[in-house]
Design a protein around this motif. Structure first.
Motif, PDB file in Angstrom:
ATOM      1  N   UNK A 182       0.856  -1.235   0.186  1.00  0.00           N
ATOM      2  CA  UNK A 182      -0.105   0.048  -0.054  1.00  0.00           C
ATOM      3  C   UNK A 182       0.900   1.469   0.103  1.00  0.00           C
ATOM      4  N   UNK A 183       1.757   1.413   1.040  1.00  0.00           N
ATOM      5  CA  UNK A 183       2.861   2.432   0.828  1.00  0.00           C
ATOM      6  C   UNK A 183       3.427   2.750  -0.607  1.00  0.00           C
ATOM      7  N   UNK A 184       4.039   1.596  -1.090  1.00  0.00           N
ATOM      8  CA  UNK A 184       4.616   1.716  -2.483  1.00  0.00           C
ATOM      9  C   UNK A 184       3.656   2.273  -3.501  1.00  0.00           C
ATOM     10  N   UNK A 185       2.390   1.502  -3.401  1.00  0.00           N
ATOM     11  CA  UNK A 185       1.532   2.288  -4.519  1.00  0.00           C
ATOM     12  C   UNK A 185       1.186   3.635  -4.168  1.00  0.00           C
ATOM     13  N   UNK A 186       1.307   4.177  -2.963  1.00  0.00           N
ATOM     14  CA  UNK A 186       0.854   5.607  -2.340  1.00  0.00           C
ATOM     15  C   UNK A 186       2.221   6.433  -3.141  1.00  0.00           C
ATOM     16  N   UNK A 187       3.456   5.978  -2.882  1.00  0.00           N
ATOM     17  CA  UNK A 187       4.595   7.056  -3.231  1.00  0.00           C
ATOM     18  C   UNK A 187       4.511   6.883  -4.646  1.00  0.00           C
ATOM     19  N   UNK A 188       4.545   5.605  -5.362  1.00  0.00           N
ATOM     20  CA  UNK A 188       4.382   5.600  -6.928  1.00  0.00           C
ATOM     21  C   UNK A 188       3.579   6.475  -7.583  1.00  0.00           C
ATOM     22  N   UNK A 189       2.296   6.445  -7.137  1.00  0.00           N
ATOM     23  CA  UNK A 189       1.054   7.031  -7.712  1.00  0.00           C
ATOM     24  C   UNK A 189       1.554   8.795  -7.674  1.00  0.00           C
ATOM     25  N   UNK A 190       1.876   9.069  -6.349  1.00  0.00           N
ATOM     26  CA  UNK A 190       2.347  10.413  -6.100  1.00  0.00           C
ATOM     27  C   UNK A 190       3.319  11.046  -7.109  1.00  0.00           C
ATOM     28  N   UNK A 191       4.173  10.298  -7.275  1.00  0.00           N
ATOM     29  CA  UNK A 191       5.547  10.487  -7.775  1.00  0.00           C
ATOM     30  C   UNK A 191       5.297  10.528  -9.297  1.00  0.00           C
ATOM     31  N   UNK A 192       4.671   9.308 -10.011  1.00  0.00           N
ATOM     32  CA  UNK A 192       4.475   9.253 -11.416  1.00  0.00           C
ATOM     33  C   UNK A 192       3.466  10.123 -11.864  1.00  0.00           C
ATOM     34  N   UNK A 193       2.097  10.032 -11.177  1.00  0.00           N
ATOM     35  CA  UNK A 193       1.105  11.021 -11.691  1.00  0.00           C
ATOM     36  C   UNK A 193       0.896  12.402 -11.192  1.00  0.00           C
ATOM     37  N   UNK A 194       0.763  12.326  -9.802  1.00  0.00           N
ATOM     38  CA  UNK A 194       0.614  13.415  -8.920  1.00  0.00           C
ATOM     39  C   UNK A 194       1.811  14.655  -9.003  1.00  0.00           C
TER      40      UNK A 194
END
Length: 300
Positions: free
Chosen positions: A209-221
């Motif tokens: 869950x943490x990895x998905x959160x950081x990945x989303x914020x970095x790539x898309x956000x």
């Protein structure tokens, strides 16, 4: 002089609006997917990978005369701002932080007036004031927690973002858009890395869950959102761009309604309509009907 059709202006506005729409997911990602109380780590992991990706894609090194400006923009737009953003997200209800951020278009008008001597358009000024009122109606409640540190973080963050948008629009160069964005992200992430190591509790384990959160914020956000955002800054009025930032809390409300099953009724719905109406009004009032052919522009 060349004519810019309303269709092309509207398309540019819609593309730029994708950025704050993506940013609207920051609060739910922070509260639902990220480890608690790690603002420096969250900011660093959001910015540094995005900067590396864009710099490698652009393969462009800034000229010697451009480094100072890039460094200043990295501080204003990313390094300090994102630490304050996550601090506010951890300490304040998303609604309260959004209301504080809603004053950015008014700040931008005041800054342009002070620096350039250009008085704000009355229609845009009135619409921006209505936006703050509408945001308050939409998001504030008697149970809102007025944490002093959180309020200060949100306020200073709004000031820094206003200054960053203003300067990014003035400091136009021939640097490609990806490089202009990527170097700011890379510098900011590199500055935050040692602070994240020293000041935040260590991340002993990372869940999926943490990895998905950081990945989303970095790539898309971050990666996608800021490329679109700086492209808009280069071509739109700074007040118009700041007004589009109000779509971030609107996006957060809609995400909460869809995912967390939060309701939007009564006065809250009226506030949402008021904010959307104000954003559209500002764009209409400031959209250029005729613009000079740019002598320099960001290049992909």
């Amino acid at each position: 002089m060349i004519n810019r059709s309303w269709l092309s202006v509207a398309l540019l506005i819609l593309v730029t609006a994708i950025a704050p729409t993506l940013w609207g997911s920051t609060y739910i990602i922070t509260t639902e997917l990220l480890p608690a109380d790690r603002p420096f780590i969250a900011a660093c992991l959001r910015l540094l990978p995005a900067g590396i990706i864009l710099v490698l894609m652009s393969r462009h090194l800034p000229q010697r005369s451009e480094w100072l400006r890039i460094f200043i923009l990295a501080i204003l737009n990313f390094a300090i701002f994102h630490v304050l953003l996550f601090t506010a997200a951890y300490r304040l209800p998303g609604g309260l932080a959004a209301v504080v951020g809603a004053i950015q278009p008014l700040m931008m008008m005041c800054l342009i007036w002070l620096v350039d001597g250009r008085k704000p358009a009355q229609l845009a000024l009135a619409a921006s004031i209505i936006a703050v009122i509408g945001m308050s109606i939409l998001l504030l409640s008697p149970s809102s927690t007025w944490d002093l540190i959180g309020i200060m973080a949100a306020t200073v963050g709004a000031v820094l973002m206003t200054c960053g948008v203003f300067l990014a629009g003035r400091w136009r160069t021939d640097m490609p858009l990806l490089a202009f964005t990527g170097w700011q992200l890379l510098i900011a992430g590199a500055l935050l890395a040692p602070l994240a190591w020293v000041l935040d509790p260590p991340l002993l384990t990372l869940t999926t869950k943490n990895i998905l959160g950081y990945g989303y914020l970095s790539l898309f956000g971050t990666t996608l959102a800021y490329v679109l955002w700086f492209n808009g800054i280069a071509k739109l009025s700074p007040v118009a761009v700041s007004s589009l930032g109000l779509l971030s809390p609107i996006s957060a409300v809609i995400i909460g309604w869809v995912i967390l099953e939060q309701s939007i009724t009564g006065f809250a719905l009226l506030g949402l309509i008021a904010v959307l109406g104000s954003v559209l009004t500002v764009q209409w009032a400031l959209a250029p009907k005729k613009v000079p052919k740019p002598t320099s522009n960001f290049k992909l």
